[in-house]
Design a protein around this motif. Structure first.
Motif, PDB file in Angstrom:
ATOM      1  N   ALA A 153       0.704  -1.345  -0.005  1.00 44.84           N
ATOM      2  CA  ALA A 153      -0.012  -0.084   0.165  1.00 44.84           C
ATOM      3  C   ALA A 153       0.826   1.245   0.097  1.00 44.84           C
ATOM      4  CB  ALA A 153      -0.863   0.031   1.411  1.00 44.84           C
ATOM      5  N   ASN A 154       2.323   1.161   0.599  1.00 43.31           N
ATOM      6  CA  ASN A 154       2.993   2.507   0.417  1.00 43.31           C
ATOM      7  C   ASN A 154       3.977   2.137  -0.565  1.00 43.31           C
ATOM      8  OD1 ASN A 154       2.551   3.916   2.986  1.00 43.31           O
ATOM      9  ND2 ASN A 154       2.166   1.948   3.696  1.00 43.31           N
ATOM     10  N   ASN A 155       3.957   1.215  -1.676  1.00 44.21           N
ATOM     11  CA  ASN A 155       4.694   1.273  -2.809  1.00 44.21           C
ATOM     12  C   ASN A 155       6.154   0.627  -2.407  1.00 44.21           C
ATOM     13  OD1 ASN A 155       2.685   1.668  -4.680  1.00 44.21           O
ATOM     14  ND2 ASN A 155       2.882   3.816  -4.177  1.00 44.21           N
ATOM     15  N   GLU A 156       6.359   0.130  -1.459  1.00 41.53           N
ATOM     16  CA  GLU A 156       7.614  -0.365  -0.976  1.00 41.53           C
ATOM     17  C   GLU A 156       7.901  -1.770  -1.231  1.00 41.53           C
ATOM     18  OE1 GLU A 156       9.875   1.206   1.126  1.00 41.53           O
ATOM     19  OE2 GLU A 156       8.381   3.087   0.709  1.00 41.53           O
ATOM     20  N   HIS A 157       9.329  -2.216  -1.739  1.00 41.32           N
ATOM     21  CA  HIS A 157       9.822  -3.429  -2.019  1.00 41.32           C
ATOM     22  C   HIS A 157       9.722  -4.444  -0.962  1.00 41.32           C
ATOM     23  CE1 HIS A 157      12.218  -6.474  -4.312  1.00 41.32           C
ATOM     24  NE2 HIS A 157      12.887  -6.347  -3.168  1.00 41.32           N
ATOM     25  N   ILE A 158       9.404  -5.532  -1.103  1.00 44.86           N
ATOM     26  CA  ILE A 158       9.374  -6.665  -0.094  1.00 44.86           C
ATOM     27  C   ILE A 158      10.471  -7.679  -0.663  1.00 44.86           C
ATOM     28  CG2 ILE A 158       8.242  -8.485   0.926  1.00 44.86           C
ATOM     29  CD1 ILE A 158       5.803  -6.613   0.626  1.00 44.86           C
ATOM     30  N   GLU A 159      11.302  -7.972   0.272  1.00 42.24           N
ATOM     31  CA  GLU A 159      12.272  -8.926   0.067  1.00 42.24           C
ATOM     32  C   GLU A 159      12.076 -10.255   0.996  1.00 42.24           C
ATOM     33  OE1 GLU A 159      17.208  -9.471  -0.151  1.00 42.24           O
ATOM     34  OE2 GLU A 159      16.206  -7.655  -0.819  1.00 42.24           O
TER      35      GLU A 159
END
Length: 171
Positions: free
Chosen positions: A62-68
């Motif tokens: 929702a916050n346009n953050e990358h997930i690794e």
């Protein structure tokens, strides 16, 4: 989103997945001991911890953050009595609480009020998790030495049912 807050939430996703894996090992221990109710209780925990990871994941998206995603560490605990997993569960929940508090502190320092508000649900949830763990320990200490009482506790925990975490119902 502040890079430090983003990194901590990303790490938390992996920590929550490890929590599910850890509690799966607790469920396996109790199943092998013939305590199906305790196994059920921890299987519900597995689902809840997975939900927690998904809630953090959804927030990151929702916050346009990358997930690794990282590799999930293998649980390395062995138990010699029925109390030990419960005590390990409480210690783990205290650890998770400290992680949530760390994210909150980083969000506060970054003036990330949205993340601070998001974390309120987890702060309340962790209080409930620790309370449940303490209650299970107290009951095991009081009644675990009596076969009939242990059977009754096991039956009580067999009745626990999974309910999807409320933040996921709106995702």
């Amino acid at each position: 989103m502040d890079p430090k807050v983003s990194a901590l939430i990303n790490q938390q996703i992996n920590k929550e997945l490890f929590s599910a894996y850890l509690y799966l090992s607790f469920a396996d221990y109790y199943k092998e001991e013939g305590l199906d109710g305790y196994a059920n209780w921890y299987m519900v925990q597995v689902q809840e911890e997975r939900d927690h990871a998904l809630i953090f994941r959804n927030y990151m998206h929702a916050n346009n953050e990358h997930i690794e995603l990282d590799a999930i560490e293998k649980p390395d605990m062995t138990f010699t009595d029925h109390l030990q997993p419960l005590e390990a569960g409480l210690e783990h929940e205290k650890y998770v609480t400290s992680l949530i508090n760390g994210i909150y502190t980083a969000a506060e320092e970054a003036h990330d009020y949205r993340t601070m508000q998001f974390l309120q649900w987890f702060i309340q949830e962790q209080g409930e998790e620790e309370e449940n763990a303490q209650d299970m320990i107290a009951k095991m200490k009081l009644f675990g030495g009596d076969a009939k009482a242990l059977y009754d506790l096991d039956q009580e925990y067999a009745g626990r049912a999974y309910t999807q975490a409320s933040p996921l119902t709106t995702a």
